[in-house]
Design an enzyme around this catalytic site. Structure first.
Site, mmCIF file in Angstrom:
data_model
loop_
_atom_site.group_PDB
_atom_site.id
_atom_site.type_symbol
_atom_site.label_atom_id
_atom_site.label_comp_id
_atom_site.label_asym_id
_atom_site.label_seq_id
_atom_site.Cartn_x
_atom_site.Cartn_y
_atom_site.Cartn_z
ATOM 1 N N ASN A 230 0.871 -1.201 0.030
ATOM 2 C CA ASN A 230 0.095 0.017 -0.193
ATOM 3 C C ASN A 230 0.829 1.349 0.124
ATOM 4 O O ASN A 230 1.467 1.607 1.164
ATOM 5 C CB ASN A 230 -0.795 -0.006 1.213
ATOM 6 C CG ASN A 230 -1.724 1.281 1.431
ATOM 7 O OD1 ASN A 230 -2.014 1.775 0.261
ATOM 8 N ND2 ASN A 230 -2.037 1.545 2.470
ATOM 9 N N LYS B 264 0.023 4.447 -0.287
ATOM 10 C CA LYS B 264 -0.502 5.604 0.258
ATOM 11 C C LYS B 264 -0.197 6.888 -0.554
ATOM 12 O O LYS B 264 -0.306 6.548 -1.716
ATOM 13 C CB LYS B 264 0.229 5.848 1.903
ATOM 14 C CG LYS B 264 -0.098 4.362 2.811
ATOM 15 C CD LYS B 264 0.429 4.774 4.171
ATOM 16 C CE LYS B 264 0.207 3.321 4.696
ATOM 17 N NZ LYS B 264 0.683 3.366 6.118
ATOM 18 N N HIS C 110 -9.110 1.342 5.596
ATOM 19 C CA HIS C 110 -7.873 1.459 6.294
ATOM 20 C C HIS C 110 -8.007 2.169 7.408
ATOM 21 O O HIS C 110 -8.696 3.266 7.381
ATOM 22 C CB HIS C 110 -6.842 1.855 5.198
ATOM 23 C CG HIS C 110 -5.426 2.010 5.661
ATOM 24 N ND1 HIS C 110 -4.858 2.633 6.588
ATOM 25 C CD2 HIS C 110 -4.314 0.940 5.238
ATOM 26 C CE1 HIS C 110 -3.381 2.344 6.582
ATOM 27 N NE2 HIS C 110 -3.323 1.441 6.186
ATOM 28 N N GLU D 243 -6.033 4.761 8.343
ATOM 29 C CA GLU D 243 -6.173 6.118 8.183
ATOM 30 C C GLU D 243 -7.288 6.755 7.517
ATOM 31 O O GLU D 243 -7.547 8.033 7.686
ATOM 32 C CB GLU D 243 -4.884 6.087 6.908
ATOM 33 C CG GLU D 243 -3.446 5.868 7.766
ATOM 34 C CD GLU D 243 -2.302 5.665 6.939
ATOM 35 O OE1 GLU D 243 -1.254 5.405 7.292
ATOM 36 O OE2 GLU D 243 -2.506 5.619 5.350
ATOM 37 N N GLU E 85 -4.533 -4.847 10.657
ATOM 38 C CA GLU E 85 -3.373 -3.939 10.928
ATOM 39 C C GLU E 85 -3.714 -3.340 12.072
ATOM 40 O O GLU E 85 -4.486 -2.190 12.486
ATOM 41 C CB GLU E 85 -3.665 -2.963 9.656
ATOM 42 C CG GLU E 85 -3.400 -3.514 8.426
ATOM 43 C CD GLU E 85 -3.005 -2.426 7.530
ATOM 44 O OE1 GLU E 85 -2.053 -2.246 6.809
ATOM 45 O OE2 GLU E 85 -3.934 -1.380 7.296
ATOM 46 N N GLY F 27 3.504 1.883 10.532
ATOM 47 C CA GLY F 27 4.381 3.042 10.457
ATOM 48 C C GLY F 27 5.260 3.263 11.770
ATOM 49 O O GLY F 27 5.898 4.130 11.700
ATOM 50 N N SER G 140 4.359 -2.593 9.904
ATOM 51 C CA SER G 140 5.602 -2.501 9.966
ATOM 52 C C SER G 140 6.173 -3.998 9.510
ATOM 53 O O SER G 140 7.065 -4.529 10.210
ATOM 54 C CB SER G 140 6.198 -2.281 11.327
ATOM 55 O OG SER G 140 5.726 -1.088 11.704
#
Length: 265
Positions: free
Chosen positions: A23, A25, A109, A111, A181, A187, A227
């Site tokens: 992904n 982003k 997701h 985010e 996730e 991240g 990660s």
């Protein structure tokens, strides 16, 4: 509803081909994306053994598709809207994505939930829109799990999965890809332990069995994201309920993405 007792070991069910996905982003220019695609596509595993995909921003998709012509990489979308067309400035039509030849769309997701206030209802509508356009959602979920008691059995249920799959049929559900996730790992450079990742993926599969059946749960592919890197991918993929990974930073460089896809070597 089914009760998960003995999930099939990964690889023993013909449908569960491993999926190594990236992904990107909001990263890369058209030039960078085309260069990446051309450099990796001929070095990827046979899709009958390991499927590979990169989810990229909408403006990069067609150039990547053109650069991947005849190649092994699946080009995927990072998001879409829940309507096919209309006065929705700045949104991406799922119908247009299907017309481009895409197969996968990431939905839900963390985010999108955090920065763009996507609710469970919005995500459910997007899942329906993806299926209605004959594509497959890669449904992302966090570790929001609730306890459900049924007779003498106690199940832990992933509420985001339950909400996202409202109204989804058995035939649609068996094609689904779900990415676990944990938000604290995305991240951060700190992945969940192999056992933590396996437990999360197992609980997701249990939830699918509760909603549908053991048979369908054993067909759904569950990925781990957070990660992921070349150093931990092999250990993650050794777990029975982890059928692939959804990588962020490690998918941005040709070398590290190829290392992820070649985890069997």
């Amino acid at each position: 509803m089914g009760t998960v007792v003995n999930f099939l070991v990964k690889g023993s069910y013909s449908v569960r081909i491993p999926l190594i996905a990236g992904n990107w982003k909001m990263n890369k220019t058209v030039t960078e994306a085309v260069t990446f695609t051309k450099q990796v596509t001929d070095q990827l595993p046979d899709p009958s053994e390991v499927e590979t995909a990169i989810a990229a921003p909408a403006i990069l998709l067609q150039p990547m598709i053109d650069a991947n012509s005849g190649g092994r990489l699946q080009v995927a979308a990072e998001n879409c809207y829940y309507e096919n067309e209309g006065a929705y400035t700045g949104e991406t039509s799922p119908m247009a994505l299907k017309d481009m030849g895409l197969h996968y769309v990431i939905i839900g997701h963390s985010e999108r939930r955090r920065y763009f206030n996507e609710t469970d209802d919005i995500i459910n509508r997007k899942v329906h829109a993806v299926y209605n356009n004959a594509m497959v959602p890669i449904l992302c979920c966090d570790e929001t799990m609730g306890r459900r008691e049924s007779g003498e059995h106690v199940h832990w249920v992933v509420s985001q999965v339950t909400a996202a799959l409202k109204g989804i049929s058995d035939d649609e559900a068996k094609k689904l890809v779900i990415a676990y996730e944990p938000s604290w790992a995305i991240g951060s450079g700190k992945s969940a332990s192999f056992d933590q990742a396996e437990e999360g993926c197992y609980l997701i599969r249990q939830t699918v069995a509760d909603l549908y059946s053991d048979e369908i749960a054993n067909q759904v592919r569950v990925l781990y994201g957070g990660s992921v890197n070349p150093d931990n991918v092999k250990g993650l993929m050794a777990k029975d309920n982890i059928d692939g990974v959804l990588a962020g930073g490690a998918s941005l460089k040709e070398e590290t993405f190829l290392q992820l896809t070649q985890y069997k070597n």
